[in-house]
Design a protein around this motif. Structure first.
Motif, PDB file in Angstrom:
ATOM      1  N   ASN A  41       0.793  24.431 -34.888  1.00 53.21           N
ATOM      2  CA  ASN A  41       0.264  23.765 -36.079  1.00 53.21           C
ATOM      3  C   ASN A  41      -0.848  22.761 -35.762  1.00 53.21           C
ATOM      4  O   ASN A  41      -1.351  22.093 -36.656  1.00 53.21           O
ATOM      5  N   GLY A  42      -1.215  22.631 -34.506  1.00 50.60           N
ATOM      6  CA  GLY A  42      -2.242  21.667 -34.147  1.00 50.60           C
ATOM      7  C   GLY A  42      -3.626  22.293 -34.100  1.00 50.60           C
ATOM      8  O   GLY A  42      -3.811  23.474 -34.407  1.00 50.60           O
ATOM      9  N   LYS A  43      -4.620  21.483 -33.699  1.00 52.22           N
ATOM     10  CA  LYS A  43      -5.994  21.983 -33.570  1.00 52.22           C
ATOM     11  C   LYS A  43      -6.158  22.637 -32.199  1.00 52.22           C
ATOM     12  O   LYS A  43      -6.935  22.200 -31.361  1.00 52.22           O
ATOM     13  N   VAL A  44      -5.362  23.693 -31.991  1.00 53.40           N
ATOM     14  CA  VAL A  44      -5.314  24.347 -30.691  1.00 53.40           C
ATOM     15  C   VAL A  44      -5.580  25.839 -30.862  1.00 53.40           C
ATOM     16  O   VAL A  44      -5.063  26.458 -31.786  1.00 53.40           O
ATOM     17  N   GLU A  45      -6.402  26.399 -29.972  1.00 57.73           N
ATOM     18  CA  GLU A  45      -6.677  27.832 -29.981  1.00 57.73           C
ATOM     19  C   GLU A  45      -6.420  28.390 -28.586  1.00 57.73           C
ATOM     20  O   GLU A  45      -6.794  27.786 -27.585  1.00 57.73           O
ATOM     21  N   TYR A  46      -5.775  29.551 -28.559  1.00 58.94           N
ATOM     22  CA  TYR A  46      -5.489  30.222 -27.298  1.00 58.94           C
ATOM     23  C   TYR A  46      -6.077  31.631 -27.345  1.00 58.94           C
ATOM     24  O   TYR A  46      -5.910  32.343 -28.334  1.00 58.94           O
TER      25      TYR A  46
ATOM     26  N   ALA B 258      -8.876  11.030 -17.663  1.00 62.01           N
ATOM     27  CA  ALA B 258      -9.857  11.778 -18.454  1.00 62.01           C
ATOM     28  C   ALA B 258      -9.268  12.215 -19.795  1.00 62.01           C
ATOM     29  O   ALA B 258      -9.937  12.132 -20.832  1.00 62.01           O
ATOM     30  N   THR B 259      -8.030  12.682 -19.796  1.00 63.13           N
ATOM     31  CA  THR B 259      -7.418  13.121 -21.052  1.00 63.13           C
ATOM     32  C   THR B 259      -7.113  11.939 -21.961  1.00 63.13           C
ATOM     33  O   THR B 259      -7.196  12.061 -23.186  1.00 63.13           O
ATOM     34  N   ALA B 260      -6.790  10.789 -21.372  1.00 66.81           N
ATOM     35  CA  ALA B 260      -6.543   9.601 -22.188  1.00 66.81           C
ATOM     36  C   ALA B 260      -7.820   9.142 -22.890  1.00 66.81           C
ATOM     37  O   ALA B 260      -7.770   8.583 -23.996  1.00 66.81           O
ATOM     38  N   GLN B 261      -8.973   9.391 -22.244  1.00 67.39           N
ATOM     39  CA  GLN B 261     -10.249   8.984 -22.825  1.00 67.39           C
ATOM     40  C   GLN B 261     -10.865  10.070 -23.710  1.00 67.39           C
ATOM     41  O   GLN B 261     -11.839   9.808 -24.409  1.00 67.39           O
ATOM     42  N   CYS B 262     -10.304  11.291 -23.674  1.00 72.32           N
ATOM     43  CA  CYS B 262     -10.856  12.408 -24.447  1.00 72.32           C
ATOM     44  C   CYS B 262     -10.664  12.155 -25.943  1.00 72.32           C
ATOM     45  O   CYS B 262      -9.558  11.853 -26.397  1.00 72.32           O
ATOM     46  N   GLN B 263     -11.728  12.313 -26.724  1.00 79.98           N
ATOM     47  CA  GLN B 263     -11.684  12.012 -28.154  1.00 79.98           C
ATOM     48  C   GLN B 263     -12.001  13.204 -29.050  1.00 79.98           C
ATOM     49  O   GLN B 263     -11.641  13.212 -30.220  1.00 79.98           O
ATOM     50  N   THR B 264     -12.688  14.208 -28.536  1.00 82.53           N
ATOM     51  CA  THR B 264     -13.178  15.292 -29.394  1.00 82.53           C
ATOM     52  C   THR B 264     -12.577  16.647 -29.043  1.00 82.53           C
ATOM     53  O   THR B 264     -11.914  17.276 -29.874  1.00 82.53           O
ATOM     54  N   GLU B 265     -12.816  17.141 -27.815  1.00 75.43           N
ATOM     55  CA  GLU B 265     -12.378  18.494 -27.467  1.00 75.43           C
ATOM     56  C   GLU B 265     -12.108  18.625 -25.983  1.00 75.43           C
ATOM     57  O   GLU B 265     -12.824  18.065 -25.147  1.00 75.43           O
ATOM     58  N   MET B 266     -11.068  19.390 -25.667  1.00 73.54           N
ATOM     59  CA  MET B 266     -10.771  19.738 -24.282  1.00 73.54           C
ATOM     60  C   MET B 266     -10.821  21.253 -24.146  1.00 73.54           C
ATOM     61  O   MET B 266     -10.248  21.979 -24.963  1.00 73.54           O
ATOM     62  N   LEU B 267     -11.534  21.730 -23.119  1.00 72.10           N
ATOM     63  CA  LEU B 267     -11.616  23.147 -22.802  1.00 72.10           C
ATOM     64  C   LEU B 267     -10.881  23.385 -21.494  1.00 72.10           C
ATOM     65  O   LEU B 267     -11.103  22.665 -20.524  1.00 72.10           O
ATOM     66  N   THR B 268     -10.013  24.385 -21.457  1.00 72.70           N
ATOM     67  CA  THR B 268      -9.275  24.652 -20.229  1.00 72.70           C
ATOM     68  C   THR B 268      -9.226  26.139 -19.931  1.00 72.70           C
ATOM     69  O   THR B 268      -9.126  26.966 -20.836  1.00 72.70           O
ATOM     70  N   VAL B 269      -9.301  26.464 -18.652  1.00 68.47           N
ATOM     71  CA  VAL B 269      -9.091  27.819 -18.156  1.00 68.47           C
ATOM     72  C   VAL B 269      -7.879  27.747 -17.248  1.00 68.47           C
ATOM     73  O   VAL B 269      -7.863  26.975 -16.286  1.00 68.47           O
ATOM     74  N   GLN B 270      -6.856  28.546 -17.546  1.00 66.66           N
ATOM     75  CA  GLN B 270      -5.586  28.448 -16.836  1.00 66.66           C
ATOM     76  C   GLN B 270      -5.166  29.801 -16.280  1.00 66.66           C
ATOM     77  O   GLN B 270      -4.424  30.537 -16.934  1.00 66.66           O
TER      78      GLN B 270
ATOM     79  N   LYS C 278       0.173  17.015 -25.508  1.00 67.63           N
ATOM     80  CA  LYS C 278       0.831  16.486 -26.704  1.00 67.63           C
ATOM     81  C   LYS C 278       0.145  15.240 -27.253  1.00 67.63           C
ATOM     82  O   LYS C 278      -0.166  15.174 -28.451  1.00 67.63           O
ATOM     83  N   PRO C 279      -0.161  14.227 -26.419  1.00 68.06           N
ATOM     84  CA  PRO C 279      -0.880  13.056 -26.953  1.00 68.06           C
ATOM     85  C   PRO C 279      -2.264  13.403 -27.488  1.00 68.06           C
ATOM     86  O   PRO C 279      -2.721  12.811 -28.476  1.00 68.06           O
ATOM     87  N   LEU C 280      -2.943  14.366 -26.853  1.00 68.47           N
ATOM     88  CA  LEU C 280      -4.264  14.779 -27.329  1.00 68.47           C
ATOM     89  C   LEU C 280      -4.175  15.352 -28.741  1.00 68.47           C
ATOM     90  O   LEU C 280      -4.962  14.992 -29.621  1.00 68.47           O
ATOM     91  N   ILE C 281      -3.238  16.237 -28.946  1.00 68.30           N
ATOM     92  CA  ILE C 281      -3.083  16.872 -30.255  1.00 68.30           C
ATOM     93  C   ILE C 281      -2.696  15.849 -31.312  1.00 68.30           C
ATOM     94  O   ILE C 281      -3.169  15.900 -32.448  1.00 68.30           O
ATOM     95  N   GLU C 282      -1.842  14.900 -30.931  1.00 66.93           N
ATOM     96  CA  GLU C 282      -1.450  13.849 -31.872  1.00 66.93           C
ATOM     97  C   GLU C 282      -2.639  12.988 -32.273  1.00 66.93           C
ATOM     98  O   GLU C 282      -2.668  12.430 -33.378  1.00 66.93           O
ATOM     99  N   ARG C 283      -3.654  12.882 -31.386  1.00 70.18           N
ATOM    100  CA  ARG C 283      -4.868  12.117 -31.707  1.00 70.18           C
ATOM    101  C   ARG C 283      -5.883  12.959 -32.472  1.00 70.18           C
ATOM    102  O   ARG C 283      -6.944  12.471 -32.834  1.00 70.18           O
ATOM    103  N   GLY C 284      -5.601  14.247 -32.664  1.00 73.53           N
ATOM    104  CA  GLY C 284      -6.523  15.112 -33.390  1.00 73.53           C
ATOM    105  C   GLY C 284      -7.586  15.745 -32.524  1.00 73.53           C
ATOM    106  O   GLY C 284      -8.576  16.271 -33.040  1.00 73.53           O
ATOM    107  N   VAL C 285      -7.401  15.724 -31.208  1.00 70.39           N
ATOM    108  CA  VAL C 285      -8.363  16.352 -30.297  1.00 70.39           C
ATOM    109  C   VAL C 285      -8.187  17.869 -30.343  1.00 70.39           C
ATOM    110  O   VAL C 285      -7.060  18.375 -30.341  1.00 70.39           O
TER     111      VAL C 285
END
Length: 266
Positions: free
Chosen positions: A129-134, A65-77, A97-104
């Protein structure tokens, strides 16, 4: 009567019945043929709910699923034990890491206690520095992962050995709304500490504990839901009891209700 004739007389009605049933089956197939395409769509993988048993199968599905993800991932941890939390951080690092490198874009919700976890903070710093919010919130119930609003994963057992992979659009949309509801009430990790002492002398975490105490939860359940160990939880309960002047657990519940602290906004 010769045996051949007797056998023929016995078989003829059976053969006629077989021929009639064959004609009926052909007729039914012709009637249902226009609807078969609709049935195939309803059972397609995009509308499926799959049970994943075992960590290997769960991780394989998450990796896909993460390999196919192209836009956004939402997670509750939610937080867990120290050892299991470290293992999950390593797994998350390998996936994120691969998701962020792809700009997800990635948005992740933790409990407030994550602010005091050095391993968690070190993990977050790697993606500053990535497109990540916590963000953090006082209480989380269970883990949740959603990829591109197309597939969601939720655990269905406390030991996390069984999970559901949801690809039904209605269910996934509902879980996205649940995430957005919590996200809107969460505090950015970069903001100030949410556990500062309020004007009534009770901290934010103690208000959260008070709420769960009044609801009847035991110490272990409160600690699990707030992402802390039981010893820390009991220390907060003791401070709460001291602030309210309680001499027993039963009296504490009464004093919490009588004080009105749960009616205030924090």
């Amino acid at each position: 009567m010769p045996p051949v004739i007797a056998l023929s007389q016995r078989l003829n009605p059976i053969e006629r019945d077989i021929a009639e049933q064959r004609r009926r089956s052909i007729a039914l197939s012709e009637v249902f043929e226009p609807f078969m395409a609709l049935g195939a769509q309803d059972t397609a993988p995009t509308h499926s709910i799959s049970v994943l048993e075992g960590l290997d199968r769960i991780n394989a599905a998450l990796d896909l699923a993460t390999a196919q993800c192209q836009t956004e991932m939402l997670t509750v941890q939610p937080s867990g034990s120290v050892r299991s939390a470290e293992n999950r951080l390593l797994e998350a690092l390998e996936r994120d890491k691969p998701l962020i490198e792809r700009g997800v874009r990635i948005r992740t919700l933790y409990q407030h206690t994550a602010r005091y976890n050095p391993e968690r903070l070190a993990y977050v710093d790697q993606f500053a520095n990535g497109k990540v919010e916590y963000r953090t919130i006082d209480e989380l119930v269970e883990r949740l992962i959603i990829c591109d609003e197309a597939v969601a994963f939720i655990p269905i057992r406390e030991d996390r050995q069984v999970a559901l992979e949801l690809r039904h659009p209605g269910l996934v949309r509902y879980l996205v709304k649940v995430f957005e509801f919590m996200w809107g009430r969460a505090v950015p990790l970069s903001a100030g500490a949410p556990y500062e002492t309020a004007s009534d002398g009770i901290t934010g975490i103690q208000h959260s504990i008070a709420k769960l105490l009044v609801e009847g939860h035991v110490d272990e359940a409160i600690a699990r839901r707030l992402g802390m160990n039981v010893r820390t939880c009991r220390a907060h309960i003791a401070k709460l009891a001291s602030a309210l002047g309680s001499g027993s657990r039963a009296q504490l519940g009464f004093l919490i209700a009588q004080s009105g602290i749960l009616e205030k906004e924090h």
